[in-house]
Design an enzyme around this catalytic site. Structure first.
Site, mmCIF file in Angstrom:
data_model
loop_
_atom_site.group_PDB
_atom_site.id
_atom_site.type_symbol
_atom_site.label_atom_id
_atom_site.label_comp_id
_atom_site.label_asym_id
_atom_site.label_seq_id
_atom_site.Cartn_x
_atom_site.Cartn_y
_atom_site.Cartn_z
ATOM 1 N N ASN A 1 55.088 58.432 -51.259
ATOM 2 C CA ASN A 1 55.128 59.907 -51.366
ATOM 3 C C ASN A 1 53.750 60.334 -52.001
ATOM 4 O O ASN A 1 52.868 59.669 -52.268
ATOM 5 C CB ASN A 1 56.382 60.150 -52.372
ATOM 6 C CG ASN A 1 56.466 59.281 -53.531
ATOM 7 O OD1 ASN A 1 55.542 59.364 -54.373
ATOM 8 N ND2 ASN A 1 57.266 58.031 -53.677
ATOM 9 N N ARG A 2 53.843 61.554 -52.428
ATOM 10 C CA ARG A 2 52.555 62.113 -52.965
ATOM 11 C C ARG A 2 52.314 61.987 -54.533
ATOM 12 O O ARG A 2 51.483 62.417 -55.000
ATOM 13 C CB ARG A 2 52.432 63.565 -52.628
ATOM 14 C CG ARG A 2 52.412 63.811 -51.164
ATOM 15 C CD ARG A 2 52.375 65.419 -50.988
ATOM 16 N NE ARG A 2 51.461 66.113 -51.929
ATOM 17 C CZ ARG A 2 51.793 67.570 -52.154
ATOM 18 N NH1 ARG A 2 52.703 67.941 -51.919
ATOM 19 N NH2 ARG A 2 50.501 67.762 -52.673
#
Length: 408
Positions: A214-215
């Site tokens: 994920n970011r």
């Protein structure tokens, strides 16, 4: 607020090739809010001028016991009484010997002898001088007398060869000093507490070169770890790989996958007072990651991955908490309050930090955030858009007001 804000620091500089590094130490302390005054030995003035220190600190520099700028004050006593913390940097073998024997033959050593403030000694000298039995004995005497001594670094010396005795870099010196001050401050709000923080985004391998993640940058978790340490806690940071510098003064454990994170958090949770689950944990992982890189198939434009749920670490730990105060995070893109309240109830955490990562200046990768703080039975509180450092402070302060301080 920094632990150094408005703290009165006297820096005693003795004569050595590393004297110039004292300027950077002073600048770093002042940048964190300290008020700094300087005393120089006569030998120190041969390496760097008093005017340089005076210009930097915007304070008179003490070099001579008999220069009376104010006839109502004795120079060394006035400076000693003003001092709340004293740093000897660099501390040469000569200065260390004098302090160990209680000699007071110049303004620097008389000030050292006169102050009751904690003293921190940063030795720097040739490696043979450092290893000399007299120096070893003198340093042992300083420690026995209650002074704090930083171990010299190993590296290239002024003589052109490598050895121990080099002055540590200014950033390392200030980090060490900060740790020493924090540990000595028993009235800090998290003094004696063990805080466990997770940070970053976990990675679930598909093959040796690809993964699901994920970011998350880890910035929020790292900010909380730093804030907790500044508030006096013993901090353990469990982090996935990030581009961030490891925070000084905290125990650091690196993990990659959700399973590794679960193992390490479960192990540390038993003795934890406050858990802050700021890591963005993958909800799914591949059922069967492969050992070799998956090659593109010319006759098939599609690749199907079979995924399975990972363990909900936050829910699992919160369900078994005893003395622990558990803080969770919820990153949402819609219906923030409704989704956060549902998560608060389902995961049985003590405090939930929710943010809408679809909003500008909020969430992943940036240096700012805006959060809503939810606790069972309490009215949700939404912050302004603030720096992640300020949000970290707010989260921990809220935890203390909502029960973290009373859990033992």
């Amino acid at each position: 607020m920094s632990i150094w804000t408005d703290r009165h620091v006297t820096v005693v500089v003795s004569g050595g090739i590393a004297s110039y590094k004292a300027l950077t130490v002073i600048r770093l302390l002042m940048k964190q809010g300290a008020q700094v005054r300087v005393a120089l030995t006569a030998h120190a003035t041969e390496f760097i001028t008093p005017l340089t220190f005076q210009t930097l600190t915007q304070q008179p520099v003490v070099t001579d016991e008999f220069t009376m700028t104010d006839p109502t004050h004795v120079v060394h006593v006035a400076l000693a009484d003003w001092t709340e913390l004293m740093v000897l940097v660099p501390a040469t073998a000569n200065l260390i010997a004098k302090v160990a024997q209680g000699l007071a033959d110049d303004v620097a050593t008389t000030t050292i002898l006169a102050t009751t403030a904690p003293k921190y000694v940063i030795p720097a000298m040739n490696s043979h001088m450092l290893a000399n039995p007299a120096t070893v004995r003198n340093i042992a005497q300083l420690t026995a007398d209650g002074l704090h001594v930083l171990q010299p670094a190993t590296g290239m010396l002024a003589e052109g060869y490598r050895g121990q005795g080099r002055l540590p870099e200014p950033e390392a010196i200030v980090a060490w000093l900060t740790d020493q001050v924090i540990d000595a401050e028993s009235d800090l709000p998290l003094h004696g507490k063990k805080v466990l923080v997770t940070a970053g985004g976990t990675r679930e391998m598909i093959d040796p070169v690809r993964y699901i993640s994920n970011r998350s940058s880890g910035k929020m978790g790292y900010a909380i770890a730093l804030a907790a340490r500044a508030m006096g806690a013993q901090v353990t940071l469990i982090s996935t790989p990030t581009a961030l510098k490891r925070p000084h003064g905290v125990e650091y454990i690196q993990v990659t996958t959700a399973a590794e994170l679960l193992t390490q958090v479960t192990k540390a949770f038993v003795t934890t007072d406050i858990l802050v689950m700021a890591a963005a944990v993958s909800d799914y992982r591949p059922v069967a990651p492969v050992d070799q890189k998956i090659k593109k198939q010319a006759d098939d434009a599609h690749l199907t991955l079979q995924l399975t749920e990972t363990t909900d670490i936050l829910k699992a730990l919160a369900a078994h908490k005893q003395q622990q105060f558990v803080i969770g995070f919820a990153a949402e893109t819609q219906n923030l309050l409704a989704n956060a309240e549902q998560k608060l109830a389902a995961k049985k955490v003590d405090l939930l930090v929710a943010n809408d990562v679809s909003q500008p200046g909020v969430g992943f990768n940036g240096d700012t955030n805006q959060v809503t703080l939810l606790s069972p039975g309490a009215t949700p509180v939404t912050t302004a858009v603030l720096s992640k450092a300020a949000i970290a402070q707010k989260v921990l302060e809220t935890a203390l007001t909502r029960g973290a301080a009373g859990k033992k």
